[in-house]
Design a protein around this motif. Sequence first.
Motif, short mmCIF file in Angstrom:
data_model
loop_
_atom_site.label_atom_id
_atom_site.label_comp_id
_atom_site.label_asym_id
_atom_site.label_seq_id
_atom_site.Cartn_x
_atom_site.Cartn_y
_atom_site.Cartn_z
N UNK A 207 5.62 38.50 61.77
CA UNK A 207 4.41 39.28 61.58
C UNK A 207 4.75 40.60 60.89
N UNK A 208 3.78 41.20 60.26
CA UNK A 208 4.02 42.38 59.42
C UNK A 208 4.59 43.54 60.22
N UNK A 209 4.05 43.76 61.42
CA UNK A 209 4.50 44.90 62.22
C UNK A 209 5.97 44.75 62.60
N UNK A 210 6.35 43.58 63.11
CA UNK A 210 7.71 43.38 63.58
C UNK A 210 8.73 43.39 62.45
N UNK A 211 8.32 42.88 61.28
CA UNK A 211 9.27 42.76 60.18
C UNK A 211 9.79 44.10 59.70
N UNK A 212 9.12 45.17 60.09
CA UNK A 212 9.53 46.50 59.64
C UNK A 212 10.57 47.14 60.56
N UNK A 213 10.82 46.54 61.73
CA UNK A 213 11.76 47.14 62.67
C UNK A 213 13.20 46.80 62.28
N UNK A 214 14.10 47.72 62.57
CA UNK A 214 15.52 47.52 62.24
C UNK A 214 16.10 46.36 63.03
N UNK A 215 15.70 46.22 64.30
CA UNK A 215 16.21 45.12 65.13
C UNK A 215 15.78 43.78 64.57
N UNK A 216 14.54 43.72 64.13
CA UNK A 216 14.03 42.47 63.56
C UNK A 216 14.78 42.12 62.28
N UNK A 217 15.05 43.08 61.45
CA UNK A 217 15.77 42.83 60.19
C UNK A 217 17.16 42.26 60.47
N UNK A 218 17.81 42.78 61.52
CA UNK A 218 19.13 42.26 61.89
C UNK A 218 19.03 40.80 62.35
N UNK A 219 18.00 40.50 63.13
CA UNK A 219 17.83 39.14 63.62
C UNK A 219 17.50 38.19 62.47
N UNK A 220 16.65 38.62 61.56
CA UNK A 220 16.30 37.79 60.40
C UNK A 220 17.55 37.47 59.59
N UNK A 221 18.34 38.48 59.29
CA UNK A 221 19.56 38.27 58.50
C UNK A 221 20.49 37.29 59.20
N UNK A 222 20.60 37.41 60.52
CA UNK A 222 21.50 36.53 61.27
C UNK A 222 20.99 35.09 61.26
N UNK A 223 19.70 34.88 61.51
CA UNK A 223 19.14 33.53 61.54
C UNK A 223 19.32 32.84 60.18
N UNK A 224 19.01 33.55 59.11
CA UNK A 224 19.15 32.99 57.77
C UNK A 224 20.60 32.65 57.47
N UNK A 225 21.49 33.55 57.84
CA UNK A 225 22.93 33.33 57.62
C UNK A 225 23.42 32.10 58.37
N UNK A 226 23.00 31.97 59.63
CA UNK A 226 23.44 30.82 60.45
C UNK A 226 22.86 29.51 59.93
N UNK A 227 21.61 29.55 59.49
CA UNK A 227 20.97 28.33 58.98
C UNK A 227 21.65 27.85 57.71
N UNK A 228 21.99 28.77 56.85
CA UNK A 228 22.59 28.37 55.59
C UNK A 228 24.05 27.95 55.77
N UNK A 229 24.64 28.32 56.90
CA UNK A 229 26.02 27.89 57.19
C UNK A 229 26.05 26.56 57.94
N UNK A 230 24.89 26.09 58.41
CA UNK A 230 24.84 24.84 59.19
C UNK A 230 25.03 23.63 58.27
#
Length: 300
Positions: free
Chosen positions: A277-300
């Motif tokens: 959601x737009x509100x959450x995507x702006x938080x620093x914690x959310x950005x870290x989680x997004x980067x991690x999920x994408x990184x893990x998915x592309x390494x699977x």
Amino acid sequence: MSKLRYMLPSSQSLFVFEAAARNLNFKLAAAELNVTQPSISHAIKALERHCKVDLFVRDNRGVQLTEAGRLLYDSVRSSFQRIEQSLKTITSNDTHYITVAASTSLAAHWLVPKLSTFQQRHPGIKIKIVTTDRDVEPDHQVDMTIWVRQRRFERPNSWYMCDEIVFPVCSPAYLASKPSMHSVDDLAGHRLIHSFDPHRKRMGWSEWLGMLNSASSVIEPDVVFNDYQLAIQAALAGEGVALGWALTTDLLRRDKLLVRPLAVELRTQSAFFLIANERSSKSAAMQLLVEWVVEEAQAS
């Protein structure tokens, strides 16, 4: 300076009015605020005199809001909600969780087993996982979720994770006890496990075989489940061969709990996307989680 305090007999009158208007019952409002019913009536009358307008209609059936009362209640209710949310955000002892919605199989077999790595890196970030049998839109209760969409899918606050790749999987014990498979046509001689989701379109055996131009595309599954997670559990138990998605079976295959009896795979025109959601995507914690999920998915 706001003139609001001069427009009200007291700030407490707003809390009294909100409780009375929400309940449409002075007795219930009194119990909620831990005061007597007459004190609620007096406070409402004082507010009406101060505003020089009737806020409630009183009759034998109880109380109802007047047009002026409804207008004030709508404003007070929305303002209280915004204030409450702001206080939750700034209060230091209010634990904030990033809520992630995912299918049961994706949560159980991919996301949850990997979360410890993320939380070791970022121990201050709290995460709540909720499972859902349908695609949900991120809102004030769900910060992010995972959808399967066409590869060309685009929308704000979405991130490509990985392609959708589908292939047969089974347990090592099943594979060792049954005739070898050399081509997709050999699947006709094996016990096939099928799943369908009531709220998500999921590829079945006929579609998978048909897209590979197999002569066995009209094959009927031997057992059918209404949940992909159950199909995977049946495959783990050695009940037959199921269609497996590369992302959700990644760890099971690494741990050799599931194997691929054939090298054949189907790379569809779809992919997994992370949606926030737009509100959450702006938080620093959310950005870290997004980067991690994408990184893990592309390494699977």
